[in-house]
Design a protein around this motif. Structure first.
Motif, PDB file in Angstrom:
ATOM      1  N   ASN A   1      18.477   8.134  -7.556  1.00 31.76           N
ATOM      2  CA  ASN A   1      18.830   6.729  -7.337  1.00 31.76           C
ATOM      3  C   ASN A   1      20.240   6.539  -6.773  1.00 31.76           C
ATOM      4  O   ASN A   1      20.635   5.419  -6.506  1.00 31.76           O
TER       5      ASN A   1
ATOM      6  N   GLN B   1      32.677   2.992  -2.246  1.00 32.93           N
ATOM      7  CA  GLN B   1      31.305   2.869  -1.763  1.00 32.93           C
ATOM      8  C   GLN B   1      31.188   1.810  -0.684  1.00 32.93           C
ATOM      9  O   GLN B   1      31.744   0.712  -0.804  1.00 32.93           O
TER      10      GLN B   1
ATOM     11  N   ASN C   1      27.839   1.411   0.905  1.00 34.23           N
ATOM     12  CA  ASN C   1      26.414   1.099   1.059  1.00 34.23           C
ATOM     13  C   ASN C   1      25.856   0.528  -0.243  1.00 34.23           C
ATOM     14  O   ASN C   1      26.535   0.463  -1.254  1.00 34.23           O
TER      15      ASN C   1
ATOM     16  N   TYR D   1      24.890  12.864  -2.458  1.00 33.38           N
ATOM     17  CA  TYR D   1      23.669  12.752  -3.265  1.00 33.38           C
ATOM     18  C   TYR D   1      24.031  13.200  -4.675  1.00 33.38           C
ATOM     19  O   TYR D   1      24.524  14.295  -4.884  1.00 33.38           O
TER      20      TYR D   1
ATOM     21  N   THR E   1      23.088   0.951  -3.234  1.00 31.96           N
ATOM     22  CA  THR E   1      22.256   1.949  -3.916  1.00 31.96           C
ATOM     23  C   THR E   1      22.114   1.503  -5.370  1.00 31.96           C
ATOM     24  O   THR E   1      22.379   0.339  -5.668  1.00 31.96           O
TER      25      THR E   1
ATOM     26  N   HIS F   1      22.373   7.640  -3.801  1.00 29.57           N
ATOM     27  CA  HIS F   1      22.699   8.168  -2.482  1.00 29.57           C
ATOM     28  C   HIS F   1      23.869   7.320  -1.997  1.00 29.57           C
ATOM     29  O   HIS F   1      23.679   6.248  -1.442  1.00 29.57           O
TER      30      HIS F   1
END
Length: 186
Positions: A93, A125, A127, A89, A129, A95
């Motif tokens: 915006n 990364q 994911n 985190y 986001t 995560h």
């Protein structure tokens, strides 16, 4: 030729079998850890921002926190390699979930029960986001400390850069984890 190979093989086996002191290795290991980091430069920049435009164009995050689940193996006395998943985190915006690779270079005496290491870690990364292509690069210093036969602590101090589509944030942080390892002789 076969006599020489057989002789060499027998000498190696006898040295391995009858050697008095064996070096310690973690073997297979798994780590679950929590980490926290602070971006001191961003904190200073935010205090120096004089208008709303400058505040809107600051790099994301003044601090971060996250969790890591990692598995690894120590094949050599001086080297171990871990890989896993890290949640980080950084901002409301951001995560970010990273796939990480972390080579450990063991710098302590191989006969010690404490495994002091210098490590690099890299992440990409996995994911979606606010960032589409975040990267993680870092250096750390720390140690594994066995508690009992298969359980130990992992402490580490981190210097890392998280790059969010061209905006880089530099964090100084600390991580603590619980390690489970396969070597029961530590």
């Amino acid at each position: 030729m076969n006599k020489y190979l057989c002789s060499i093989f027998c000498v190696i086996i006898s040295l391995k079998t009858f050697s008095q002191e064996k070096s310690n290795k973690l073997g297979l290991f798994g780590v679950v850890e929590a980490n926290v980091g602070f971006d001191v430069a961003a904190m200073i920049k935010e205090n120096q921002a004089t208008n709303e435009y400058e505040r809107q164009h600051l790099d994301p995050g003044k601090f971060n926190y996250g969790f890591v689940a990692q598995v690894g193996y120590q094949p050599l006395n001086w080297f171990a390699l871990g890989t896993g998943v890290r949640y980080s985190y950084v901002d409301p915006n951001f995560h970010v979930i990273y796939w990480t690779v972390q080579p450990f270079f063991i710098v302590s005496n191989p006969k010690d029960e404490e495994f002091t290491f210098i490590s690099a870690h890299f992440g990409t990364q996995i994911n979606k986001t606010a960032s589409e292509n975040a990267k993680l690069y870092g250096l750390s210093v720390g140690f594994f400390e066995p508690i009992n036969k298969n359980l130990g602590n992992k402490f580490q101090i981190n210097l890392e850069v998280q790059n969010f589509d061209g905006n880089s944030t530099f964090f100084v942080g600390f991580a603590y984890g619980i390690a489970i390892f396969s070597n029961k002789n530590l």
